[in-house]
Design an enzyme around this catalytic site. Structure first.
Site, PDB file in Angstrom:
ATOM      1  N   GLY A 177      39.662  38.251  41.010  1.00  0.00           N
ATOM      2  CA  GLY A 177      40.229  36.915  41.129  1.00  0.00           C
ATOM      3  C   GLY A 177      41.641  36.944  41.687  1.00  0.00           C
ATOM      4  N   GLU A 178      41.998  35.913  42.437  1.00  0.00           N
ATOM      5  CA  GLU A 178      43.344  35.813  42.997  1.00  0.00           C
ATOM      6  C   GLU A 178      44.381  35.376  41.966  1.00  0.00           C
ATOM      7  OE1 GLU A 178      43.372  33.369  46.469  1.00  0.00           O
ATOM      8  OE2 GLU A 178      42.455  34.927  47.733  1.00  0.00           O
ATOM      9  N   LYS A 179      43.956  34.961  40.773  1.00  0.00           N
ATOM     10  CA  LYS A 179      44.963  34.623  39.763  1.00  0.00           C
ATOM     11  C   LYS A 179      45.883  35.813  39.513  1.00  0.00           C
ATOM     12  CE  LYS A 179      44.266  34.519  35.296  1.00  0.00           C
ATOM     13  NZ  LYS A 179      45.421  35.237  34.704  1.00  0.00           N
ATOM     14  N   HIS A 216      35.501  34.142  35.229  1.00  0.00           N
ATOM     15  CA  HIS A 216      34.727  35.381  35.361  1.00  0.00           C
ATOM     16  C   HIS A 216      33.334  35.102  35.917  1.00  0.00           C
ATOM     17  CE1 HIS A 216      37.516  36.683  31.985  1.00  0.00           C
ATOM     18  NE2 HIS A 216      37.667  37.660  32.856  1.00  0.00           N
ATOM     19  N   MET A 234      37.884  42.580  31.395  1.00  0.00           N
ATOM     20  CA  MET A 234      38.236  43.033  30.052  1.00  0.00           C
ATOM     21  C   MET A 234      37.520  42.183  29.003  1.00  0.00           C
ATOM     22  SD  MET A 234      42.109  44.517  30.034  1.00  0.00           S
ATOM     23  CE  MET A 234      42.950  42.955  29.925  1.00  0.00           C
ATOM     24  N   GLY A 235      36.475  41.467  29.425  1.00  0.00           N
ATOM     25  CA  GLY A 235      35.694  40.694  28.475  1.00  0.00           C
ATOM     26  C   GLY A 235      36.323  39.351  28.157  1.00  0.00           C
ATOM     27  N   ALA A 236      35.876  38.743  27.019  1.00  0.00           N
ATOM     28  CA  ALA A 236      36.265  37.375  26.670  1.00  0.00           C
ATOM     29  C   ALA A 236      36.025  36.472  27.879  1.00  0.00           C
ATOM     30  CB  ALA A 236      37.710  37.313  26.185  1.00  0.00           C
ATOM     31  N   HIS A 255      35.066  33.791  30.698  1.00  0.00           N
ATOM     32  CA  HIS A 255      35.159  32.341  30.854  1.00  0.00           C
ATOM     33  C   HIS A 255      34.595  31.964  32.214  1.00  0.00           C
ATOM     34  CE1 HIS A 255      38.608  33.336  33.335  1.00  0.00           C
ATOM     35  NE2 HIS A 255      39.251  33.878  32.293  1.00  0.00           N
ATOM     36  N   ASP A 256      34.724  30.677  32.574  1.00  0.00           N
ATOM     37  CA  ASP A 256      34.122  30.211  33.829  1.00  0.00           C
ATOM     38  C   ASP A 256      34.693  30.924  35.044  1.00  0.00           C
ATOM     39  OD1 ASP A 256      32.526  28.471  32.425  1.00  0.00           O
ATOM     40  OD2 ASP A 256      33.702  26.678  32.897  1.00  0.00           O
TER      41      ASP A 256
END
Length: 281
Positions: free
Chosen positions: A147-149, A37, A30-32, A34-35
């Site tokens: 990502g697993e987050k 991504h 969804m953009g924005a 960071h590391d």
């Protein structure tokens, strides 16, 4: 790097990429960026000759009182990062392209989507499943990286990919963290300086509960202590701190199988989530 916004151009570009017979890897975002991504992009490069990244802030996965309008958008900076990383194509459709007039279809995944964030955010995973299915049909990747987050999201995607016989390999990447342990998230930008410090209570409370459970201490007591720790650091409301079966996300109260400890709570106006693996002795 090509930046495309309409479906005919995307289809033509994907057809051109496929001519060399090499795999295509997709990183939906969804953009924005960071590391975290960018770690997904690096992983995608290991699995695909051509990497496609999508940026789409999906209104269908936001509830009526959530942060759709405030969600950070910075496509120009994101595009610079992706081009420097060697991404082949940025797919950045508008809402009207993704959901044209008359759109009436919804993808719903029973069971695994219903607890945790599914209970705290009604309709959220229908929105996720619908948009990801559309992205898969649009890009037609061989591999997709998540990502697993967002562990429940990953489980929901794996479920519908299997159920719908989609020929896509789904790869989960471990949660990427700041040096102090906070899970990287675009929503971390909402935190004030004091909230950013207090936010560390979430990974630390989960880590302490994990240690207690793996030492054989009662699961429910460890969960209760984690909740109390979060409340003591200013979190509230606390949506859940729960131990679940790692595969099915069924809540469990005895650590007798591979499990995931998941937590979600608000700090000020910012909702944070995190999770860690917990393994029986």
């Amino acid at each position: 790097m090509q930046t495309l916004r309409d479906l005919p151009a995307l289809r033509a570009a994907i057809d051109a990429l496929r001519r060399d017979g090499k795999p295509i890897a997709l990183v939906p975002t969804m953009g924005a960026l960071h590391d975290g991504h960018m770690a997904l992009v690096d992983e995608a490069k290991r699995h695909g000759r051509h990497v496609v990244v999508s940026i789409f802030v999906n209104p269908r996965q936001f509830g009526p009182n959530e942060d759709l309008d405030a969600y950070p958008r910075r496509e120009a900076k994101d595009a610079q990062l992706l081009q420097a990383a060697g991404v082949a194509l940025l797919w950045a459709p508008s809402v009207d392209v993704m959901y044209p007039a008359g759109f009436a279809t919804n993808i719903s995944v029973s069971g695994i989507s219903e607890g945790l964030d599914g209970a705290a955010r009604p309709g959220h995973f229908d929105g996720v499943a619908t948009v990801v299915t559309k992205l898969f049909n649009q890009v037609r990747p061989d591999v997709a990286i998540f990502g697993e987050k967002d562990y429940q999201q990953l489980a929901v995607i794996r479920r519908f990919v299997a159920d719908l016989d989609l020929p896509i390999e789904i790869i989960g990447m471990p949660t990427q963290r700041a040096e102090d342990g906070l899970a990287l998230s675009s929503r971390n930008a909402y935190l004030s300086a004091d909230e950013r410090k207090a936010a560390l209570a979430l990974p630390r409370a989960l880590g302490e509960a994990k240690r207690q459970m793996e030492r054989g201490e009662p699961v429910d007591a460890a969960l209760a202590q984690a909740v109390a720790t979060l409340a003591g650091h200013g979190f509230g409301p606390i949506d859940y701190v729960t131990l679940c079966d790692a595969a099915t996300l069924e809540p469990i109260h005895v650590l007798d199988r591979p499990a995931r400890l998941l937590g979600a709570a608000k700090l000020g106006t910012t909702r944070l989530i995190d999770n860690i693996a917990v393994d029986p002795a």
